[in-house]
Scaffold this motif. Structure first.
Motif, short mmCIF file in Angstrom:
data_model
loop_
_atom_site.label_atom_id
_atom_site.label_comp_id
_atom_site.label_asym_id
_atom_site.label_seq_id
_atom_site.Cartn_x
_atom_site.Cartn_y
_atom_site.Cartn_z
N PHE A 181 0.86 -1.19 0.00
CA PHE A 181 0.00 0.00 0.00
C PHE A 181 0.89 1.23 0.00
O PHE A 181 0.80 2.09 -0.87
N CYS A 182 1.77 1.33 0.98
CA CYS A 182 2.79 2.38 1.04
C CYS A 182 3.79 1.97 2.10
O CYS A 182 3.43 1.83 3.28
N ALA A 183 5.05 1.78 1.69
CA ALA A 183 6.08 1.33 2.62
C ALA A 183 6.75 2.50 3.33
O ALA A 183 7.82 2.33 3.92
N GLY A 215 -1.19 -4.67 0.93
CA GLY A 215 0.10 -5.17 1.41
C GLY A 215 0.62 -4.28 2.52
O GLY A 215 -0.16 -3.67 3.25
N PRO A 216 1.93 -4.14 2.64
CA PRO A 216 2.49 -3.36 3.74
C PRO A 216 2.05 -1.89 3.74
O PRO A 216 2.07 -1.22 2.71
N VAL A 266 -10.03 -1.02 4.41
CA VAL A 266 -10.40 -2.36 3.95
C VAL A 266 -9.10 -3.04 3.57
O VAL A 266 -8.30 -2.49 2.80
N ALA A 267 -8.85 -4.22 4.11
CA ALA A 267 -7.54 -4.85 3.92
C ALA A 267 -7.67 -6.33 3.60
O ALA A 267 -8.66 -6.99 3.95
N ARG A 304 0.09 -5.74 5.87
CA ARG A 304 0.93 -5.64 7.07
C ARG A 304 0.93 -4.19 7.53
O ARG A 304 1.13 -3.28 6.73
N PHE A 305 0.72 -4.00 8.83
CA PHE A 305 0.67 -2.66 9.40
C PHE A 305 1.77 -2.55 10.45
O PHE A 305 1.81 -3.33 11.40
N GLY A 306 2.66 -1.58 10.27
CA GLY A 306 3.77 -1.48 11.20
C GLY A 306 4.19 -0.05 11.45
O GLY A 306 4.19 0.78 10.55
#
Length: 260
Positions: A63-65, A106-107, A123-124, A129-131
């Protein structure tokens, strides 16, 4: 709105929903230009009566790193401004009036997590991955996350994410309330669009009024918090631990930190 592309953001419409798709695959790293383009687009959509909801999505595996620290590791250390221009653009995003649904495939890491929290709903897919991995980089959280993340999942769970730097799976993020709807990856865009369309079916002035009440003071709070975050980031960016954190993350190993 007649714009179909602004920088690396593609613009399309589906009924009363406007899709803003970030196209910097595979990781969709952000920088000042990208966040400025997004904020300009959402401001323009605020004046577009045909747009009643926004779907924020991205092309590629992430999604956005977040920010690309490998390309610009000295940016914060060399900063002399009292206010980060990138964060000023982020605050513009929080001032928008149209509801936003984010489709997270994604991340969404670091500032990318912050970008996902601009949205009203996430919505995922399970593969998301969420960090908030800032401590692993030896740096302070940014993008207003120290305000927006506790607002969504509570102070204790936010503290857990910040202090450990742990990444949550899509399922774990849904369990703590960070994700509103968990769907299979092949249905992600369709389900996110369906939610945006459902919102767009409501009376638009009433939807915007209700949203404004629920988000009252949010943009101002993000401004104050990003000002503080930037102060902390500037001095931490000059530490040995930050340089080691960048190396450690790039080499996929635990950091060997020395508190200097």
């Amino acid at each position: 709105m007649s714009i179909t592309q602004k920088g690396d953001v593609h613009v399309s419409t589906d009924g009363h929903v406007t899709v803003l798709e970030i196209r910097r695959p595979p990781n969709n790293f952000f920088d000042l230009d990208l966040i400025r383009d997004l904020s300009s687009l959402v401001e323009a959509l605020d004046e577009d009566s045909d747009c009643r909801a926004i779907l924020l999505a991205s092309e590629g595996k992430a999604f956005c790193a977040g920010a690309d620290f490998q390309r610009r590791p000295a940016e914060l250390a060399g900063a002399v401004e009292d206010r980060n221009p990138l964060y000023s653009e982020a605050v513009r995003l929080f001032h928008n009036r149209k509801p936003i649904v984010a489709a997270v495939q994604g991340p969404a890491i670091g500032g990318g997590l912050g970008l996902s929290l601009v949205a009203d709903f996430r919505v995922a897919a399970p593969e998301a991955r969420f960090g908030a991995n800032f401590v692993k980089l030896g740096i302070h959280p940014g993008f207003g996350l120290t305000h927006t993340l506790p607002r969504v999942i509570g102070v204790q769970k936010a503290q857990w994410m910040f202090m450990t730097g742990r990444r949550l799976t899509g399922e774990e993020a849904a369990a703590v309330g960070l994700v509103d709807l968990l769907v299979p990856a092949d249905r992600l865009r369709a389900e996110a669009m369906a939610l945006a369309q459902e919102i767009a079916e409501g009376a638009p002035l009433a939807v915007q009024s209700t949203r404004a009440t629920l988000r009252r003071g949010l943009a101002d709070a993000v401004q104050a918090q990003t000002d503080h975050e930037f102060v902390e980031q500037k001095w931490l960016a000059r530490t040995e631990d930050h340089r080691e954190g960048i190396r450690a993350v790039a080499e996929r190993r635990p950091g060997r930190f020395v508190a200097r």
